[in-house]
Design an enzyme around this catalytic site. Structure first.
Site, PDB file in Angstrom:
ATOM      1  N   HIS A 105     -15.089 -37.409  13.649  1.00  0.00           N
ATOM      2  CA  HIS A 105     -13.566 -38.799  13.681  1.00  0.00           C
ATOM      3  C   HIS A 105     -13.865 -39.756  12.449  1.00  0.00           C
ATOM      4  CE1 HIS A 105     -13.102 -37.494  18.075  1.00  0.00           C
ATOM      5  NE2 HIS A 105     -12.130 -37.598  17.524  1.00  0.00           N
ATOM      6  N   ASP A 113      -9.821 -35.805  12.633  1.00  0.00           N
ATOM      7  CA  ASP A 113      -8.947 -36.181  13.399  1.00  0.00           C
ATOM      8  C   ASP A 113      -8.910 -38.212  13.015  1.00  0.00           C
ATOM      9  OD1 ASP A 113      -8.967 -34.576  14.820  1.00  0.00           O
ATOM     10  OD2 ASP A 113      -9.140 -35.278  16.924  1.00  0.00           O
TER      11      ASP A 113
END
Length: 263
Positions: A220, A71
């Site tokens: 992430h 992400d």
């Protein structure tokens, strides 16, 4: 004692059904039951919803496949290092990006596509889809897709990860009608807190203890721990007999009869 009228009871029941029971207007936060025995985690009643609308959180074929997803809402200086490792190890990934990321990091977005990775839709402004109507969601998704198409050779986006992992039956159905496939995850940990990084060994251990065949991993790219651990993670999992696949592979295998693609 307070007296309840029929009207007040009906209003109360309507409120209860709307906000407390699984359904079209409730808001769900993605989650699963973690385990340390290397099995696919359970997701309870979410499974029925995902199956109904063709969404994914895992590859349940039983094969030792892994799907890396990142992400990217904003940049913290580690994505270039992540891309370097992926290229070195010949591993595909999907990067779910926002409009802010397209605007602020066009060179990295181009590099993702040029090096064979998939861009996924994480919306343009990162809103809560569950409080939006279909047209507003459509605009968010199409604006992001158009921005990526203007910048790179990837002209369409197939995969969607809802902002904050929040969803409901409406968002699943509407996204499906708009031609996008929800992709959640079966392996993740609290890696997004940039002021609370614990060292690459911590990231490595979190991934390894949750690993299971068919894992869709959420990482992430703002995490220094992830960037530093990634090479060791990939090499060790290859030694354990895992194969890194792309989400396109997963989708194609499901579309062909009896998994003819051989995943």
């Amino acid at each position: 004692m307070r007296k309840f009228t029929l009207k007040s009871i009906i209003v109360f029941l309507a409120f209860f059904i709307c906000f407390m029971e699984p359904g079209t207007t409730s808001a769900f936060g993605w989650g699963y039951k973690k385990n340390s025995d290397h099995q696919i985690p359970e997701i309870g009643h979410y499974k029925e919803l995902l199956d109904q609308y063709g969404a994914y959180y895992v590859d349940d074929s039983g094969a030792k496949n892994i799907y890396l997803t990142f992400d990217n809402g904003y940049e913290q200086g580690y994505t270039a290092d992540i891309l370097k490792v992926l290229k070195q190890e010949k591993v595909p990934a999907t990067f779910f990006i926002t409009g802010h990321y397209v605007e602020s990091e066009p060179d990295l977005v181009k590099r993702m596509v040029d090096e064979g990775h998939i861009i996924g839709n994480h919306s343009y402004h990162h809103p809560d889809f569950t409080i939006m109507n279909k047209e507003s969601i459509k605009k968010e998704l199409e604006t992001l897709e158009e921005s990526v198409a203007e910048l790179t050779d990837q002209k369409e986006i197939k995969f969607l990860r809802p902002p904050r992992g929040v969803f409901n039956e409406n968002t699943l159905r509407w996204s499906n009608e708009l031609g996008l496939i929800h992709v959640f995850w079966s392996l993740a940990f609290a890696d997004w807190k940039i002021a609370d990084q614990k060292g690459w060994e911590y990231a490595y251990e979190q991934i390894m203890k949750q690993m299971h065949p068919g894992a869709i991993i959420l990482l992430h790219a703002v995490s220094s721990d992830n960037a530093q651990a990634l090479e060791q993670v990939i090499k060790e999992l290859k030694k354990q007999g895992y194969t890194f696949k792309s989400l396109d592979d997963l989708l194609l295998n499901d579309m062909l009869p009896n998994g003819m693609f051989g995943l």
